[in-house]
Every structure is written in C-alpha cells, then in structure tokens.
Scaffold this motif. Structure first.
Motif, PDB file in Angstrom:
ATOM      1  N   ILE A 255     -42.478  19.666 -26.696  1.00 21.00           N
ATOM      2  CA  ILE A 255     -41.774  20.869 -27.154  1.00 21.00           C
ATOM      3  C   ILE A 255     -40.278  20.790 -26.804  1.00 21.00           C
ATOM      4  CG2 ILE A 255     -43.821  22.347 -27.080  1.00 21.00           C
ATOM      5  CD1 ILE A 255     -42.842  23.447 -24.393  1.00 21.00           C
ATOM      6  N   ASN A 256     -39.816  19.548 -26.609  1.00 25.14           N
ATOM      7  CA  ASN A 256     -38.398  19.288 -26.369  1.00 25.14           C
ATOM      8  C   ASN A 256     -37.868  19.992 -25.119  1.00 25.14           C
ATOM      9  OD1 ASN A 256     -38.051  17.687 -28.755  1.00 25.14           O
ATOM     10  ND2 ASN A 256     -38.069  19.571 -29.962  1.00 25.14           N
ATOM     11  N   ARG A 257     -38.663  19.942 -24.051  1.00 23.46           N
ATOM     12  CA  ARG A 257     -38.214  20.482 -22.763  1.00 23.46           C
ATOM     13  C   ARG A 257     -38.281  19.394 -21.685  1.00 23.46           C
ATOM     14  NH1 ARG A 257     -37.486  25.835 -21.861  1.00 23.46           N
ATOM     15  NH2 ARG A 257     -36.316  24.948 -20.094  1.00 23.46           N
ATOM     16  N   PRO A 258     -37.478  18.340 -21.852  1.00 22.28           N
ATOM     17  CA  PRO A 258     -37.474  17.273 -20.846  1.00 22.28           C
ATOM     18  C   PRO A 258     -37.015  17.767 -19.479  1.00 22.28           C
ATOM     19  CG  PRO A 258     -35.647  16.992 -22.371  1.00 22.28           C
ATOM     20  CD  PRO A 258     -36.521  18.056 -22.948  1.00 22.28           C
ATOM     21  N   ASP A 259     -36.270  18.865 -19.442  1.00 22.38           N
ATOM     22  CA  ASP A 259     -35.840  19.417 -18.155  1.00 22.38           C
ATOM     23  C   ASP A 259     -37.030  19.899 -17.336  1.00 22.38           C
ATOM     24  OD1 ASP A 259     -36.100  21.331 -20.266  1.00 22.38           O
ATOM     25  OD2 ASP A 259     -35.154  22.848 -18.990  1.00 22.38           O
ATOM     26  N   LEU A 260     -37.979  20.567 -18.018  1.00 23.47           N
ATOM     27  CA  LEU A 260     -39.178  21.036 -17.321  1.00 23.47           C
ATOM     28  C   LEU A 260     -40.096  19.861 -16.967  1.00 23.47           C
ATOM     29  CD1 LEU A 260     -40.020  24.268 -19.361  1.00 23.47           C
ATOM     30  CD2 LEU A 260     -38.826  24.065 -17.167  1.00 23.47           C
ATOM     31  N   ALA A 261     -40.119  18.861 -17.825  1.00 18.14           N
ATOM     32  CA  ALA A 261     -40.905  17.655 -17.525  1.00 18.14           C
ATOM     33  C   ALA A 261     -40.353  16.981 -16.279  1.00 18.14           C
ATOM     34  CB  ALA A 261     -40.871  16.696 -18.708  1.00 18.14           C
ATOM     35  N   LYS A 262     -39.042  16.896 -16.187  1.00 17.12           N
ATOM     36  CA  LYS A 262     -38.394  16.279 -15.015  1.00 17.12           C
ATOM     37  C   LYS A 262     -38.689  17.075 -13.746  1.00 17.12           C
ATOM     38  CE  LYS A 262     -35.313  13.330 -13.222  1.00 17.12           C
ATOM     39  NZ  LYS A 262     -35.022  13.928 -11.903  1.00 17.12           N
ATOM     40  N   LYS A 263     -38.731  18.395 -13.856  1.00 15.22           N
ATOM     41  CA  LYS A 263     -39.054  19.221 -12.688  1.00 15.22           C
ATOM     42  C   LYS A 263     -40.460  18.931 -12.194  1.00 15.22           C
ATOM     43  CE  LYS A 263     -35.977  23.197 -13.441  1.00 15.22           C
ATOM     44  NZ  LYS A 263     -35.920  24.651 -13.732  1.00 15.22           N
ATOM     45  N   GLN A 264     -41.407  18.751 -13.131  1.00 17.07           N
ATOM     46  CA  GLN A 264     -42.774  18.424 -12.740  1.00 17.07           C
ATOM     47  C   GLN A 264     -42.821  17.069 -12.032  1.00 17.07           C
ATOM     48  OE1 GLN A 264     -45.941  19.820 -12.955  1.00 17.07           O
ATOM     49  NE2 GLN A 264     -44.937  21.751 -13.429  1.00 17.07           N
ATOM     50  N   PHE A 265     -42.072  16.114 -12.557  1.00 18.42           N
ATOM     51  CA  PHE A 265     -42.032  14.790 -11.932  1.00 18.42           C
ATOM     52  C   PHE A 265     -41.436  14.860 -10.530  1.00 18.42           C
ATOM     53  CE2 PHE A 265     -39.404  10.942 -11.163  1.00 18.42           C
ATOM     54  CZ  PHE A 265     -40.445  10.045 -10.955  1.00 18.42           C
ATOM     55  N   ASP A 266     -40.310  15.555 -10.392  1.00 17.00           N
ATOM     56  CA  ASP A 266     -39.657  15.665  -9.080  1.00 17.00           C
ATOM     57  C   ASP A 266     -40.561  16.382  -8.086  1.00 17.00           C
ATOM     58  OD1 ASP A 266     -37.415  14.351  -9.990  1.00 17.00           O
ATOM     59  OD2 ASP A 266     -36.332  16.194 -10.503  1.00 17.00           O
ATOM     60  N   ARG A 267     -41.270  17.412  -8.549  1.00 14.77           N
ATOM     61  CA  ARG A 267     -42.193  18.139  -7.679  1.00 14.77           C
ATOM     62  C   ARG A 267     -43.322  17.226  -7.209  1.00 14.77           C
ATOM     63  NH1 ARG A 267     -46.958  20.783  -8.194  1.00 14.77           N
ATOM     64  NH2 ARG A 267     -47.155  20.250 -10.397  1.00 14.77           N
ATOM     65  N   SER A 268     -43.809  16.388  -8.129  1.00 20.46           N
ATOM     66  CA  SER A 268     -44.932  15.508  -7.808  1.00 20.46           C
ATOM     67  C   SER A 268     -44.555  14.446  -6.788  1.00 20.46           C
ATOM     68  CB  SER A 268     -45.447  14.827  -9.086  1.00 20.46           C
ATOM     69  OG  SER A 268     -45.883  15.785 -10.021  1.00 20.46           O
TER      70      SER A 268
ATOM     71  N   ILE B 119     -49.180  17.749 -18.425  1.00 18.98           N
ATOM     72  CA  ILE B 119     -48.150  18.786 -18.469  1.00 18.98           C
ATOM     73  C   ILE B 119     -46.813  18.204 -18.905  1.00 18.98           C
ATOM     74  CG2 ILE B 119     -46.785  20.368 -17.044  1.00 18.98           C
ATOM     75  CD1 ILE B 119     -49.360  20.765 -15.345  1.00 18.98           C
ATOM     76  N   VAL B 120     -46.475  17.046 -18.356  1.00 21.96           N
ATOM     77  CA  VAL B 120     -45.218  16.382 -18.728  1.00 21.96           C
ATOM     78  C   VAL B 120     -45.209  16.059 -20.222  1.00 21.96           C
ATOM     79  CG1 VAL B 120     -43.928  14.214 -18.487  1.00 21.96           C
ATOM     80  CG2 VAL B 120     -44.662  15.465 -16.452  1.00 21.96           C
ATOM     81  N   GLN B 121     -46.328  15.544 -20.731  1.00 19.57           N
ATOM     82  CA  GLN B 121     -46.407  15.241 -22.158  1.00 19.57           C
ATOM     83  C   GLN B 121     -46.234  16.511 -22.995  1.00 19.57           C
ATOM     84  OE1 GLN B 121     -46.525  12.421 -23.741  1.00 19.57           O
ATOM     85  NE2 GLN B 121     -46.832  11.021 -22.055  1.00 19.57           N
ATOM     86  N   LEU B 122     -46.800  17.604 -22.531  1.00 16.51           N
ATOM     87  CA  LEU B 122     -46.669  18.878 -23.246  1.00 16.51           C
ATOM     88  C   LEU B 122     -45.208  19.323 -23.293  1.00 16.51           C
ATOM     89  CD1 LEU B 122     -49.769  20.829 -21.929  1.00 16.51           C
ATOM     90  CD2 LEU B 122     -49.224  20.436 -24.331  1.00 16.51           C
ATOM     91  N   TYR B 123     -44.535  19.264 -22.152  1.00 19.07           N
ATOM     92  CA  TYR B 123     -43.131  19.673 -22.121  1.00 19.07           C
ATOM     93  C   TYR B 123     -42.268  18.765 -23.002  1.00 19.07           C
ATOM     94  CZ  TYR B 123     -43.792  23.130 -18.405  1.00 19.07           C
ATOM     95  OH  TYR B 123     -44.170  24.230 -17.681  1.00 19.07           O
ATOM     96  N   LEU B 124     -42.551  17.479 -22.972  1.00 22.72           N
ATOM     97  CA  LEU B 124     -41.782  16.561 -23.818  1.00 22.72           C
ATOM     98  C   LEU B 124     -42.039  16.850 -25.296  1.00 22.72           C
ATOM     99  CD1 LEU B 124     -42.257  13.173 -21.896  1.00 22.72           C
ATOM    100  CD2 LEU B 124     -40.261  14.681 -21.878  1.00 22.72           C
TER     101      LEU B 124
ATOM    102  N   ILE C 167     -40.834  10.028 -19.411  1.00 27.73           N
ATOM    103  CA  ILE C 167     -39.658  10.910 -19.431  1.00 27.73           C
ATOM    104  C   ILE C 167     -38.418  10.120 -19.826  1.00 27.73           C
ATOM    105  CG2 ILE C 167     -38.144  12.354 -18.009  1.00 27.73           C
ATOM    106  CD1 ILE C 167     -40.627  13.066 -16.328  1.00 27.73           C
ATOM    107  N   GLY C 168     -38.321   8.887 -19.315  1.00 24.43           N
ATOM    108  CA  GLY C 168     -37.175   8.041 -19.652  1.00 24.43           C
ATOM    109  C   GLY C 168     -37.096   7.717 -21.128  1.00 24.43           C
ATOM    110  N   LEU C 169     -38.254   7.597 -21.781  1.00 23.23           N
ATOM    111  CA  LEU C 169     -38.262   7.319 -23.217  1.00 23.23           C
ATOM    112  C   LEU C 169     -37.623   8.456 -24.010  1.00 23.23           C
ATOM    113  CD1 LEU C 169     -41.733   5.742 -24.140  1.00 23.23           C
ATOM    114  CD2 LEU C 169     -39.475   4.696 -24.330  1.00 23.23           C
ATOM    115  N   VAL C 170     -37.802   9.675 -23.524  1.00 25.34           N
ATOM    116  CA  VAL C 170     -37.274  10.847 -24.233  1.00 25.34           C
ATOM    117  C   VAL C 170     -35.816  11.104 -23.877  1.00 25.34           C
ATOM    118  CG1 VAL C 170     -37.502  13.354 -24.522  1.00 25.34           C
ATOM    119  CG2 VAL C 170     -39.547  11.908 -24.448  1.00 25.34           C
ATOM    120  N   THR C 171     -35.476  10.953 -22.608  1.00 27.94           N
ATOM    121  CA  THR C 171     -34.114  11.276 -22.175  1.00 27.94           C
ATOM    122  C   THR C 171     -33.132  10.140 -22.400  1.00 27.94           C
ATOM    123  OG1 THR C 171     -34.572  10.519 -19.913  1.00 27.94           O
ATOM    124  CG2 THR C 171     -35.012  12.847 -20.423  1.00 27.94           C
TER     125      THR C 171
END
Length: 308
Positions: free
Chosen positions: A154-167, A147-152, A184-188
């Motif tokens: 489509i240029n949605r690192p914010d949603l990727a970060k939310k998944q990480f924080d939730r996990s 899921i994180v890879q998918l969000y990254l 996530i750090g590679l993208v942000t």
C-alpha cells in the motif's frame, strides 16, 4: 527449541525453495518434528498453487489448530468461486477467535494461525483485517514479514521500516530478518539496491539451496539497477526450474518491455501470465489501463475526412 532438521526445513521455506523442501521425507509420525514438518510441506504445496496436494497431506480428523488453518488457506487459494472463498475466509476468522482461548494450541501454533489467516485476508484485499489479525506489535517474525509486505503493497515503506526497526530490538540476526530488510530495500532503492542484491547473491551461492524464488528476486533487483541482460539470465534460469511461477512471468514481461527480449517472446510470456493468472495485480492493472484507454478513445470526436 527446534531441531536442526526443522531449522533446515524452515530455511528452505523462508527462501522459497519449495520444491526442494517437498523432496525432504517426512519424519516418523511419532517424531516431535512430524507436525512442524507437515505444516511446512503443506504450505509449500500452497505456495506452488498445488492446493489439492496440501489438503491430501492434512488428516481430516486433525484437531491441531495450525493444521486446520493451513487446510482453510488451501481451500481459499484453490477456491473456484467467490462463495467457496468466502467460506474459507470465515473458517479462518473462526480459528482466529478460537486461539484467544488459552487452552487452544501452543503459542507457536497460535502465531501460525494468525500468519495464515492474515495471509488469506491480505490476498482477499482486506488489509485492515489482515493487520488487525497479525497484530502490529507482534513479536513473531513471520507475522512481521507479512505485515511488512502489506505495508509495502500500500506504498507505506515508512511503516514497513518501522516494523523492521522494531523487530531488530528483539529478533536475532535471523535469516528471515535479513529477507525482510532486502524486501524493503527493493522498494526504497536504498544504496542502489546493493544490500538486496548482495543478500540474494549470498543465498544463491549456497550449494544446498535451489530456489527459483531467489533467482527471480535477484532478477528483479537487477532490473531495478538497469542490468537488463543479467536480469534476463536470472529470470530465464528461474523459469527453467518453475515454468509457471506468476512473479517470474511478470518480471520477464517487464524485462521484455525494457528491451531484454524480442517482442514476440514478450507477448508469449504476457499471454501465459494473463491466461493463467488473470487476477495477478500486474494483469489487472494493465487490463484496467487498457479499458480506460479504450473508453477515452471512444469519447474523442472523429474529425470529418479532409476533402482533397
């Protein structure tokens, strides 16, 4: 509770040490670890684009829902035409429906079916279907990783970060969780990519780990930090271990464009990438831009020659 042997195999898979994993012999067929080890081996073959070897590993008569899904993913990745790809995707859609029946497979096998189906849908460009299949509220860490890879993507690192924080609320300090954070750090670019680089360097220091994937990841991190020569060293070492890896070839081409290689070397790597992986996003993007450029040039009026 997984055994220490399967835990080790899983770590190899997570960090992309696919060839090293394939060198590990399968346990006895009567062992409780047999199916889990077989799944990791088959998936490693797929990751190395050796789909036929993956299919040979999987018993055709198997009723195991996860093994069926791995076979379908192998058929999708190895498909030579759109009809074959569509057929494999339909198989995965059917399996995703089957696992809703409580009698079909264990929770772990059902979770893996979702991961494999979601991976195929993502590769097919069906992002919404992939996310729906994986379930954005899942507590399966491998599904979260996809899921994180998918969000990254489509240029949605914010949603990727939310998944990480939730996990982090329910997952332990798992190796995969650290890898997700590094991606996530590679993208942000958080903290100058220092966390990502530290993670890859730490894993590469493990004497039992041999992963060209990690070398490529650190090489990309160094490119982003403008450490071109250090990146070139990592990428060349990675290619020595796997000469045909698409991501490494793409990264080497980028390094060449930044002055890390001679022009003819960069062109050779580009030719290899474009010929072997014509559907790679980097190749598709460059070809589309080249086509757009040619179309624009064709619309420009040619001025008459200047008389002297």
């Amino acid at each position: 509770m997984e055994s220490s042997e399967i835990y080790y195999v899983k770590q190899q898979f997570i960090l992309g040490a696919y060839k090293a994993l394939l060198d590990i012999p399968l346990p006895d067929e009567n062992s409780p670890d047999y199916t889990a080890a077989l799944l990791y081996k088959a998936r490693s073959h797929i990751a190395l684009n050796d789909t036929q070897s993956a299919l040979k590993l999987i018993p055709q008569e198997s009723e195991n829902i996860a093994l069926k899904a791995v076979a379908s993913l192998a058929r999708y990745v190895g498909a030579a035409d759109d009809a074959s790809k569509d057929a494999a995707l339909e198989e995965l859609r059917d399996l995703s429906v089957e696992i809703e029946d409580e009698s079909e497979g264990t929770d772990r096998e059902k979770a893996l079916v979702r991961v494999l189906a979601g991976t195929a849908f993502a590769r097919a460009g069906e992002v919404e279907e992939a996310l729906e299949t994986l379930g954005t509220e899942t507590e399966d860490l491998e599904a979260v990783s996809v899921i994180v890879q998918l969000y990254l993507s489509i240029n949605r690192p914010d949603l990727a970060k939310k998944q990480f924080d939730r996990s982090k609320r329910w997952a332990e300090d798992d190796l995969l969780l650290q890898l997700i954070e590094s991606n996530i750090g590679l993208v942000t670019g958080k903290d100058g990519y220092s966390n990502s680089q530290s993670f890859y360097t730490e894993q590469l220091a493990n004497p039992s780990m041999s992963s060209p994937h990690l070398l490529t990841a650190r090489g990309v991190t160094r490119l982003l930090r403008n450490e071109i020569q250090e990146a070139k060293s990592d990428l060349e070492e990675s290619l020595q271990q796997n000469k045909t890896d698409a991501e490494t070839l793409a990264a080497v081409v980028v390094a060449g464009g930044l002055g890390g290689l001679k022009k003819n070397e960069t062109e050779e790597y580009w030719s290899q990438l474009a010929s072997q992986y014509p559907e790679h996003p980097f190749v598709v993007d460059v070809n589309q831009k080249a086509l757009s450029f040619d179309e624009l040039v064709g619309k420009l009026p040619v001025p008459p020659p200047i008389s002297v």
